[in-house]
Write an enzyme that holds these catalytic residues in place. Sequence first.
Site, mmCIF file in Angstrom:
data_model
loop_
_atom_site.group_PDB
_atom_site.id
_atom_site.type_symbol
_atom_site.label_atom_id
_atom_site.label_comp_id
_atom_site.label_asym_id
_atom_site.label_seq_id
_atom_site.Cartn_x
_atom_site.Cartn_y
_atom_site.Cartn_z
ATOM 1 N N ASP A 110 5.925 2.054 2.132
ATOM 2 C CA ASP A 110 4.948 1.006 2.426
ATOM 3 C C ASP A 110 4.181 1.426 3.681
ATOM 4 O O ASP A 110 4.740 1.449 4.784
ATOM 5 C CB ASP A 110 5.712 -0.316 2.663
ATOM 6 C CG ASP A 110 4.779 -1.495 2.885
ATOM 7 O OD1 ASP A 110 3.606 -1.277 3.251
ATOM 8 O OD2 ASP A 110 5.251 -2.639 2.711
ATOM 9 N N HIS A 111 2.932 1.727 3.492
ATOM 10 C CA HIS A 111 2.154 2.271 4.614
ATOM 11 C C HIS A 111 1.875 1.222 5.696
ATOM 12 O O HIS A 111 1.425 1.550 6.784
ATOM 13 C CB HIS A 111 0.838 2.843 4.080
ATOM 14 C CG HIS A 111 0.301 3.980 4.902
ATOM 15 N ND1 HIS A 111 0.857 4.368 6.106
ATOM 16 C CD2 HIS A 111 -0.736 4.827 4.695
ATOM 17 C CE1 HIS A 111 0.174 5.380 6.603
ATOM 18 N NE2 HIS A 111 -0.795 5.677 5.768
ATOM 19 N N ARG A 112 2.145 -0.035 5.398
ATOM 20 C CA ARG A 112 2.002 -1.050 6.455
ATOM 21 C C ARG A 112 3.097 -0.891 7.496
ATOM 22 O O ARG A 112 2.953 -1.286 8.645
ATOM 23 C CB ARG A 112 2.098 -2.467 5.854
ATOM 24 C CG ARG A 112 0.961 -2.820 4.924
ATOM 25 C CD ARG A 112 1.239 -4.136 4.246
ATOM 26 N NE ARG A 112 2.487 -4.126 3.498
ATOM 27 C CZ ARG A 112 3.012 -5.179 2.886
ATOM 28 N NH1 ARG A 112 2.400 -6.340 2.952
ATOM 29 N NH2 ARG A 112 4.137 -5.079 2.211
ATOM 30 N N VAL A 120 5.335 2.133 7.571
ATOM 31 C CA VAL A 120 5.653 3.524 7.907
ATOM 32 C C VAL A 120 4.357 4.328 8.023
ATOM 33 O O VAL A 120 3.504 4.281 7.142
ATOM 34 C CB VAL A 120 6.551 4.134 6.804
ATOM 35 C CG1 VAL A 120 6.777 5.606 7.051
ATOM 36 C CG2 VAL A 120 7.870 3.385 6.716
ATOM 37 N N PRO A 159 0.858 -1.195 0.000
ATOM 38 C CA PRO A 159 0.000 0.000 0.000
ATOM 39 C C PRO A 159 0.895 1.247 0.000
ATOM 40 O O PRO A 159 1.544 1.551 0.990
ATOM 41 C CB PRO A 159 -0.805 -0.124 1.299
ATOM 42 C CG PRO A 159 -0.134 -1.151 2.124
ATOM 43 C CD PRO A 159 0.874 -1.885 1.306
#
Length: 454
Positions: free
Chosen positions: A426-428, A430, A250
Site C-alpha cells: 500500500d503506497h499510502r 510504504v 494504491p
Amino acid sequence: MTAKEIKVPDIGDFEDVPVIEVLVNEGDTVAVETPLITLESDKAAMDVPSPEAGTVQRIIVGVDDKVSRGSPILTLEVEDSGEQTEDGDLSRTEDDSTPETAPKSDADAVESGTGQARADTESERETKAGTSDTGEPRSRPTPPLDEIPRKGPMPHASPSVRRFSRELGIDINQVEGSGRKGRILKDDVQSWVKNRIHEAAPAPASGEGPALPEIPDIDFSQFGEVEVVPLGRIKKLTAVNLHRSWLHVPHVTQHEEADITELEEFRRKLKEEAAERGVRVTLLAFLMKACVAALREYPRFNASLEKGGENLVVKKYYNIGIAVDTPGGLVVPAIRNVDRKGIYELAEELGDVSQRTRDKKLSPNDLQGAGFTISSLGGIGGTAFTPIVNAPEVAILGVSRAQMKPVYQDGEFVPRLMLPLALSYDHRVVDGADGARFVVFLSKALEDARRLLL
Ligand code: CAO
C-alpha cells in the site's frame, strides 16, 4: 506621451446601455483590441476593445453606468503618433471639447474599435473584425452590432463568462443565470458543471466515494453457445474482498530474485528427517520465517492504516496469512505467532491448515488476525505475478516458481536456483525505497538461512 480619451464606439441604435463589467484597472497596459468594458443591451453583451495601445490613466465609467455612442470610457496614455489634428494638437486629449455623442469624423474621433463593438460568437467576431490586416484601425466603421446576423437569441452573459463556458465545452444556453435580469455569471457556469458531475456519478454503494461506471451487461448467447455457472460462496466473498482492496489501496509491486540454492539444499537434507516426523517441509515454512525477520526490521509492513488515514496500527505480533487454493476458491487462513515457531512446527501447521482449508473445516478464528500475507504459486509455476494486498494489511508477498538460472559470479556464470519474489504494498503506508529495502532484506535472509536465526 499623450492622454487620449477613449469613447464608446458606434454600437448601433442602442442608447443608455449598461456597463456590466470594467475589464481593466488604472495603470494597466493595454494593446489594440484589449477589451476595456462589457456592455449589455437587451439583445447582446459586447466587449468594447481599445482602439490604441497604451496605459490606462483614469477610468471614467463604472459598472451599471449607462453609456451610448461617444460616452467617455477612460483616458489612455499613448505614445505620440506624430499625427496632427486640425488645431495642431497631436491628438484629442481630455480637454477636447468634441461633443461626446457626435464625433466629428472617423479620422479624428478616437472611438474604441473605430466604431464597432466586439460580439461574442466567432462568426460575429469575424464579421466585425475591427482592425485591418496590419492591425491598424480601419477608417470605415464596420456594421453596427444589430446588423450582424445572429443564430438565435443570445443569453445574458458577459463575453468573459461565455468564453469561460466555451473553454469548458458548455452550451451556455443550458445555464440558468442568477444575476440581475437573469444574467449568467461565472458562478452559474461553475455550479452547472458541479451539478452535472454530481448527476453523472451514480449513488455510492458503500457510502465512500463515487461508484464506478457500470460494465455493460451483454447477452453473449447472441455470439454463440454459453453456459451460465453460478459462483460459489467463497468466490463471491473473494470477489468482494479483492475488489475492495483494489479500489482502496494504491498498489505498487516490487520485484526481486532470491538465490535459494543453499536453502534448497538444506531443505532437501531435512526431507528424510522431516518424513520421519511425519511432516513435509516445503519452502513456504522458510519463507514465513524470512518474512518475520523482514517484518521485524521494517515494522510498517506489519501494520494497518486506521480508517481516516490518521494513524498506523503497528502490530507487535507476527501472524502470517497464507493464500490457499481450494476447489471452491481462494481462502487465507492465518498462521499465528510465526516468530515463536520452528521450521518443523510451521511445516506441520501449514500441512494441517491447508488440509483443513481444502476440507472446508476451518473455524472463523483460523481466518482472522493476519498482519501480512504470503501467496505462493511456486508449486504451480509461472515466473512472476502481482498479488493484491489483503487490506487492511499493507503488504503481501507473491512467490513464483524457483528456476535454475545462470548467474554471473566472480567472473563466471554459475547455475543458481533463483526464487522470484513480488511484494505488493500500500503506497499510502510504504514508500518505494522501503519496499525495495524490504525485498532486498528478504532475499538476503533466504540466501543465507543462518540469518533467520539472528
Ligand atoms: N519454486 C519451485 N518449486 C516450488 C515452489 C517454488 N517457489 N514452491 C513449491 N514448490 C514445489 C516444491 O517442489 C514442492 O515439492 P516438494 O517439497 O515435494 O519437492 C511442491 O511444489 C509443494 O508445493 P505445495 O504448493 O504443495 O506446498 P507449499 O507449501 O509450497 O504451498 C500452499 C502450500 C497451501 C500455499 C499451496 O498449496 C497453495 O495453495 N498455493 C496456491 C496459493 C494461491 O492460490 N495463491 C494465489 C492467490 S491470488 O493472489
